[in-house]
Design a protein around this motif. Structure first.
Motif, PDB file in Angstrom:
ATOM      1  N   ARG A  17       0.837  -1.203   0.000  1.00 38.66           N
ATOM      2  CA  ARG A  17       0.000   0.000   0.000  1.00 38.66           C
ATOM      3  C   ARG A  17       0.871   1.251   0.000  1.00 38.66           C
ATOM      4  N   ALA A  18       1.959   1.225   0.774  1.00 37.03           N
ATOM      5  CA  ALA A  18       2.882   2.364   0.801  1.00 37.03           C
ATOM      6  C   ALA A  18       3.542   2.583  -0.552  1.00 37.03           C
ATOM      7  N   ALA A  19       3.684   1.503  -1.324  1.00 35.45           N
ATOM      8  CA  ALA A  19       4.308   1.586  -2.648  1.00 35.45           C
ATOM      9  C   ALA A  19       3.327   2.016  -3.726  1.00 35.45           C
ATOM     10  N   GLY A  20       2.069   2.254  -3.359  1.00 40.55           N
ATOM     11  CA  GLY A  20       1.096   2.762  -4.320  1.00 40.55           C
ATOM     12  C   GLY A  20       0.124   1.751  -4.874  1.00 40.55           C
ATOM     13  N   VAL A  21       0.093   0.552  -4.292  1.00 35.46           N
ATOM     14  CA  VAL A  21      -0.849  -0.473  -4.756  1.00 35.46           C
ATOM     15  C   VAL A  21      -2.215  -0.211  -4.120  1.00 35.46           C
ATOM     16  N   ASP A  22      -3.265  -0.211  -4.925  1.00 41.60           N
ATOM     17  CA  ASP A  22      -4.610   0.033  -4.414  1.00 41.60           C
ATOM     18  C   ASP A  22      -5.057  -1.093  -3.487  1.00 41.60           C
ATOM     19  N   HIS A  23      -6.092  -0.817  -2.706  1.00 39.63           N
ATOM     20  CA  HIS A  23      -6.526  -1.741  -1.654  1.00 39.63           C
ATOM     21  C   HIS A  23      -6.875  -3.128  -2.203  1.00 39.63           C
ATOM     22  N   ALA A  24      -7.680  -3.190  -3.273  1.00 42.45           N
ATOM     23  CA  ALA A  24      -8.131  -4.488  -3.789  1.00 42.45           C
ATOM     24  C   ALA A  24      -6.949  -5.340  -4.238  1.00 42.45           C
ATOM     25  N   GLN A  25      -6.024  -4.738  -4.970  1.00 42.78           N
ATOM     26  CA  GLN A  25      -4.867  -5.502  -5.445  1.00 42.78           C
ATOM     27  C   GLN A  25      -3.917  -5.847  -4.298  1.00 42.78           C
ATOM     28  N   ALA A  26      -3.812  -4.971  -3.309  1.00 40.99           N
ATOM     29  CA  ALA A  26      -2.963  -5.254  -2.156  1.00 40.99           C
ATOM     30  C   ALA A  26      -3.460  -6.492  -1.418  1.00 40.99           C
ATOM     31  N   GLU A  27      -4.777  -6.626  -1.287  1.00 35.66           N
ATOM     32  CA  GLU A  27      -5.342  -7.800  -0.618  1.00 35.66           C
ATOM     33  C   GLU A  27      -5.031  -9.073  -1.398  1.00 35.66           C
ATOM     34  N   SER A  28      -5.241  -9.026  -2.715  1.00 35.37           N
ATOM     35  CA  SER A  28      -4.988 -10.209  -3.552  1.00 35.37           C
ATOM     36  C   SER A  28      -3.522 -10.593  -3.538  1.00 35.37           C
ATOM     37  N   LEU A  29      -2.645  -9.608  -3.705  1.00 30.34           N
ATOM     38  CA  LEU A  29      -1.211  -9.868  -3.778  1.00 30.34           C
ATOM     39  C   LEU A  29      -0.693 -10.420  -2.454  1.00 30.34           C
ATOM     40  N   THR A  30      -1.063  -9.789  -1.354  1.00 30.85           N
ATOM     41  CA  THR A  30      -0.586 -10.217  -0.040  1.00 30.85           C
ATOM     42  C   THR A  30      -1.033 -11.636   0.284  1.00 30.85           C
ATOM     43  N   ASP A  31      -2.301 -11.937   0.054  1.00 30.56           N
ATOM     44  CA  ASP A  31      -2.816 -13.267   0.339  1.00 30.56           C
ATOM     45  C   ASP A  31      -2.060 -14.322  -0.457  1.00 30.56           C
ATOM     46  N   ASN A  32      -1.774 -14.018  -1.718  1.00 29.32           N
ATOM     47  CA  ASN A  32      -1.079 -14.946  -2.607  1.00 29.32           C
ATOM     48  C   ASN A  32       0.355 -15.193  -2.137  1.00 29.32           C
ATOM     49  N   LEU A  33       1.109 -14.122  -1.906  1.00 33.14           N
ATOM     50  CA  LEU A  33       2.515 -14.262  -1.556  1.00 33.14           C
ATOM     51  C   LEU A  33       2.696 -14.965  -0.213  1.00 33.14           C
ATOM     52  N   VAL A  34       1.877 -14.608   0.771  1.00 35.04           N
ATOM     53  CA  VAL A  34       2.014 -15.228   2.089  1.00 35.04           C
ATOM     54  C   VAL A  34       1.612 -16.700   2.036  1.00 35.04           C
ATOM     55  N   TRP A  35       0.568 -17.031   1.269  1.00 34.33           N
ATOM     56  CA  TRP A  35       0.198 -18.445   1.119  1.00 34.33           C
ATOM     57  C   TRP A  35       1.362 -19.236   0.527  1.00 34.33           C
ATOM     58  N   CYS A  36       2.004 -18.689  -0.489  1.00 30.21           N
ATOM     59  CA  CYS A  36       3.136 -19.384  -1.116  1.00 30.21           C
ATOM     60  C   CYS A  36       4.261 -19.620  -0.115  1.00 30.21           C
ATOM     61  N   ASP A  37       4.568 -18.615   0.701  1.00 30.48           N
ATOM     62  CA  ASP A  37       5.612 -18.799   1.709  1.00 30.48           C
ATOM     63  C   ASP A  37       5.194 -19.840   2.745  1.00 30.48           C
ATOM     64  N   MET A  38       3.940 -19.815   3.150  1.00 32.65           N
ATOM     65  CA  MET A  38       3.470 -20.790   4.135  1.00 32.65           C
ATOM     66  C   MET A  38       3.524 -22.207   3.577  1.00 32.65           C
ATOM     67  N   ALA A  39       3.260 -22.341   2.280  1.00 31.28           N
ATOM     68  CA  ALA A  39       3.232 -23.660   1.643  1.00 31.28           C
ATOM     69  C   ALA A  39       4.599 -24.102   1.134  1.00 31.28           C
ATOM     70  N   GLY A  40       5.633 -23.359   1.476  1.00 34.28           N
ATOM     71  CA  GLY A  40       6.986 -23.750   1.078  1.00 34.28           C
ATOM     72  C   GLY A  40       7.379 -23.372  -0.326  1.00 34.28           C
ATOM     73  N   ARG A  41       6.566 -22.557  -1.010  1.00 33.86           N
ATOM     74  CA  ARG A  41       6.921 -22.070  -2.347  1.00 33.86           C
ATOM     75  C   ARG A  41       7.543 -20.691  -2.222  1.00 33.86           C
ATOM     76  N   ARG A  42       8.693 -20.620  -1.531  1.00 35.02           N
ATOM     77  CA  ARG A  42       9.294 -19.322  -1.223  1.00 35.02           C
ATOM     78  C   ARG A  42       9.729 -18.559  -2.460  1.00 35.02           C
ATOM     79  N   ASN A  43      10.012 -19.282  -3.557  1.00 37.09           N
ATOM     80  CA  ASN A  43      10.401 -18.567  -4.778  1.00 37.09           C
ATOM     81  C   ASN A  43       9.219 -17.854  -5.428  1.00 37.09           C
ATOM     82  N   HIS A  44       8.010 -18.048  -4.904  1.00 34.44           N
ATOM     83  CA  HIS A  44       6.846 -17.295  -5.359  1.00 34.44           C
ATOM     84  C   HIS A  44       6.231 -16.475  -4.224  1.00 34.44           C
TER      85      HIS A  44
END
Length: 352
Positions: A17-44
């Protein structure tokens, strides 16, 4: 060091959000990246934040964007992603495909005018959570030669499908149609490891073993002509059919900051409950696993997705493991926007 999932999610949302990403996309992006890290797909996972936000700064990823869904029939739709994050467009598309499937038995959503969308398993798992079998495809920047070719024609073109299983442990097949994924090449280069013959070639067709040289060469298809055939399927359904960029028209996430990726995606969801009660399907999936285990010398076969769920449970119980380089790079990015990463704060709990 391990980071609490909630802390990482909050931090990533604040950062984008600080980098200028709107709220809707920030939610989608964050959920995706954190899920990947939790599932061991750290390269994504969050290690992609520096390059992704560089595209926001270059305006090759549009913030805000206004994706538009155009129905094409009872079970079909086309999403114009309006140059959004592929992670956002992909989330909209798979959710819409599931909505359509819930109403009609099957739902297909093609996506055009998008960008890199991350790990296909994320979207397949969203479908599995709703009792859907799914097919998730995306084309990408050309890195892979055709059989007999010397120069890149297609991308690593990920091929993903998923099926629901009991207790939320979906079967997830998520693979590059190239000999290796582009993220694996970068990982090998960082670790100083080498590739065997059959992974990549130089401009004269000679095998490349050094991953640093692979980045300058051309990858080969997985399983030769068979992998190339699947990659063509991905390109046709996700790009030729949707009107997205194809082959050399697709922009590179790491090289092109003067134009968007223009990637295409293809999402299909099939409602299991139209065929049988979901619990019956779970029983049949369990029987399939039993058959697989009986075929093994040690009585156990690891099904696709099992490693993801082992990593996911570990992340829930012990925190998310991040690479030191990722923490350093993302921490520097946070400082740019006046933020402090959770692993740098003495006030936030972490696992060590």
């Amino acid at each position: 060091m391990r980071i609490e999932p909630g802390d990482l999610t909050t931090f990533c949302r604040q950062l984008v959000r600080a980098a200028g990403v709107d709220h809707a996309q920030a939610e989608s992006l964050t959920d995706n990246l954190v899920w990947c890290d939790m599932a061991g797909r750290r390269n994504h996972g969050v290690e992609r934040l520096p390059i992704l936000l560089k595209h926001v700064e270059a305006k090759t990823i549009k913030c805000p964007s206004t994706p538009r869904l155009k129905p094409l029939g009872d079970s079909l739709a086309l999403l114009d992603a309006d140059q959004s994050f592929g992670h956002h467009a992909g989330r909209i598309a798979i959710d819409q495909a599931c909505d359509i499937a819930a109403a009609n038995g099957v739902g297909i959503v093609g996506v055009t005018n998008s960008n890199f969308f991350g790990a296909g398993a994320y979207y397949a798992n969203r479908a599995a959570e709703r009792g859907m079998i799914s097919l998730v495809l995306s084309n990408s920047f050309p890195k892979v030669a055709a059989p007999g070719g010397l120069h890149a024609l297609l991308g690593t073109n990920p091929f993903t499908f998923g099926a629901p299983r009991r207790a939320g442990r979906a079967l997830l097949v998520d693979m590059s149609t190239a000999s290796v994924a582009g993220s694996t090449v970068r990982e090998k280069a960082q670790k100083g490891e080498r590739f065997p013959e059959g992974v990549a070639i130089d401009e004269w067709g000679n095998p490349i073993h050094d991953p640093n040289q692979v980045l300058k060469g051309t990858l080969l298809s997985a399983a030769g002509p068979k992998g190339f055939g699947i990659a063509l399927l991905v390109e046709i359904l996700s790009a030729a059919l949707t009107g997205a960029a194809m082959s050399q028209q697709v922009g590179s996430m790491y090289k092109n900051f003067d134009r968007p990726g223009a990637n295409g995606h293809f999402m299909m969801a099939l409602d299991v409950s139209r065929w049988m009660p979901v619990e019956d399907f779970f029983d049949r999936m369990n029987l399939l696993v039993q058959f697989a285990d009986a075929s093994a010398a040690d009585g156990a076969v690891r099904m696709p997705g099992d490693a993801r769920w082992i990593a996911y449970r570990d992340s829930l119980e012990n925190g998310i493991a991040l690479e030191p380089a990722t923490m350093a790079n993302v921490g520097d990015l946070a400082h740019k926007y006046g933020l402090t990463a959770p692993w740098e704060s003495a006030n936030r709990p972490v696992h060590k």
